[in-house]
Design an enzyme around this catalytic site. Sequence first.
Site, short mmCIF file in Angstrom:
data_model
loop_
_atom_site.label_atom_id
_atom_site.label_comp_id
_atom_site.label_asym_id
_atom_site.label_seq_id
_atom_site.Cartn_x
_atom_site.Cartn_y
_atom_site.Cartn_z
N GLY A 44 -36.80 -46.06 -103.32
CA GLY A 44 -37.88 -47.01 -103.60
C GLY A 44 -38.63 -46.78 -104.89
N GLU A 98 -43.83 -41.37 -105.92
CA GLU A 98 -43.48 -42.07 -104.67
C GLU A 98 -43.81 -43.55 -104.81
OE1 GLU A 98 -41.78 -42.48 -102.20
OE2 GLU A 98 -42.52 -41.34 -100.49
N ASP A 99 -43.07 -44.39 -104.11
CA ASP A 99 -43.37 -45.83 -104.15
C ASP A 99 -44.57 -46.16 -103.27
OD1 ASP A 99 -41.97 -45.23 -101.83
OD2 ASP A 99 -40.60 -46.93 -101.96
N ASP A 102 -47.33 -44.54 -96.46
CA ASP A 102 -47.69 -45.38 -95.31
C ASP A 102 -48.33 -44.47 -94.26
OD1 ASP A 102 -47.77 -47.33 -93.36
OD2 ASP A 102 -45.62 -47.44 -93.06
N LYS A 130 -51.21 -47.16 -98.08
CA LYS A 130 -51.81 -47.93 -96.98
C LYS A 130 -52.73 -46.98 -96.24
CE LYS A 130 -47.65 -50.65 -96.04
NZ LYS A 130 -46.60 -50.87 -95.03
N PHE A 151 -46.31 -55.25 -94.84
CA PHE A 151 -45.01 -54.75 -95.25
C PHE A 151 -44.65 -55.41 -96.57
CE2 PHE A 151 -40.47 -54.28 -95.56
CZ PHE A 151 -40.33 -52.95 -95.25
N VAL A 152 -44.56 -54.59 -97.62
CA VAL A 152 -44.37 -55.13 -98.97
C VAL A 152 -42.96 -54.84 -99.49
CG1 VAL A 152 -46.81 -55.14 -99.65
CG2 VAL A 152 -45.46 -53.05 -99.93
N ASP A 158 -37.74 -52.15 -100.72
CA ASP A 158 -36.74 -53.03 -100.10
C ASP A 158 -37.12 -53.48 -98.69
OD1 ASP A 158 -36.39 -50.46 -98.82
OD2 ASP A 158 -34.47 -51.22 -98.07
N ARG A 164 -35.31 -55.29 -103.99
CA ARG A 164 -35.81 -54.24 -104.90
C ARG A 164 -35.99 -54.78 -106.32
NH1 ARG A 164 -35.42 -49.31 -102.14
NH2 ARG A 164 -33.64 -49.08 -100.74
P1 5GP Z 1 -44.30 -42.96 -94.39
O1 5GP Z 1 -43.52 -41.75 -94.02
O2 5GP Z 1 -45.47 -42.68 -95.28
O3 5GP Z 1 -44.72 -43.73 -93.17
O4 5GP Z 1 -43.32 -43.94 -95.11
C1 5GP Z 1 -42.96 -43.80 -96.43
C2 5GP Z 1 -41.71 -44.58 -96.75
O5 5GP Z 1 -41.58 -45.72 -95.89
C3 5GP Z 1 -41.78 -45.14 -98.14
O6 5GP Z 1 -41.25 -44.24 -99.08
C4 5GP Z 1 -40.96 -46.42 -98.01
O7 5GP Z 1 -39.61 -46.12 -98.20
C5 5GP Z 1 -41.18 -46.86 -96.57
N1 5GP Z 1 -42.24 -47.87 -96.44
C6 5GP Z 1 -43.48 -47.71 -95.89
N2 5GP Z 1 -44.19 -48.83 -95.94
C7 5GP Z 1 -43.38 -49.74 -96.55
C8 5GP Z 1 -43.57 -51.12 -96.93
O8 5GP Z 1 -44.60 -51.77 -96.74
N3 5GP Z 1 -42.50 -51.70 -97.55
C9 5GP Z 1 -41.34 -51.05 -97.79
N4 5GP Z 1 -40.37 -51.74 -98.38
N5 5GP Z 1 -41.15 -49.76 -97.46
C10 5GP Z 1 -42.16 -49.12 -96.86
#
Ligand code: 5GP
Length: 174
Positions: A44, A98-99, A102, A130, A151-152, A158, A164
């Site tokens: 991402g 990092e992208d 969450d 977030k 969810f973006v 993606d 992407r």
């Molecule tokens: P976390 O472990 O913080 O819950 O999730 C991180 C990963 O989940 C990010 O690197 C990404 O790949 C994916 N992710 C979390 N939220 C989103 C979202 O809103 N859109 C997309 N496309 N991926 C997300």
Amino acid sequence: MTAASKIDVFISKESIEKRVLELAEMINHDYQNQEIILVCVLNGSFIFCADLIRHIKIPVQVEMVSLSSYEGTESTGQVSFRLDVKQSLVGKNIIIVEDIVDTGLTINFLLQHMKLKNLKSLKLCSLLLKRARLKIPTPVDYLGFDIEDKFVIGYGLDYDGRFRELPYIGVYGA
Ligand code: 5GP
């Protein structure tokens, strides 16, 4: 109807470009006369990292890591490495790129792993956060945008491998 017609622009291309430049300028300022390694979290972050590094004015290297944690739109909570950094990071200034953060589970797995490597310094740069979704307190040293719980997609992010390539960050089917 094309798939693209169901996507609402959430953060414009111009806003992203402006913010990425600001983040790079903060990094250039903070690491004057030092060297850094950007650790790009695939897949991402590849576009964000590519744009960011082109504004970096100090000596910089880039490394890639790949973690698996997500299926569809929900985190599984299980994180593991698909690809780890190849070179030694001992004594280096590391910025994880990092992208999106969450729940924070993925990035905290990586941060804990990096903390064992005897680094000179460790910081986190994330395009998106977030905040309301965080399950682990996660300070983001360089943050692009603090967003609500949507969810973006786009700009590297993606949905099941698609979207992407969009130059903006959008919300699918909003
Ligand atoms: P976390 O472990 O913080 O819950 O999730 C991180 C990963 O989940 C990010 O690197 C990404 O790949 C994916 N992710 C979390 N939220 C989103 C979202 O809103 N859109 C997309 N496309 N991926 C997300």
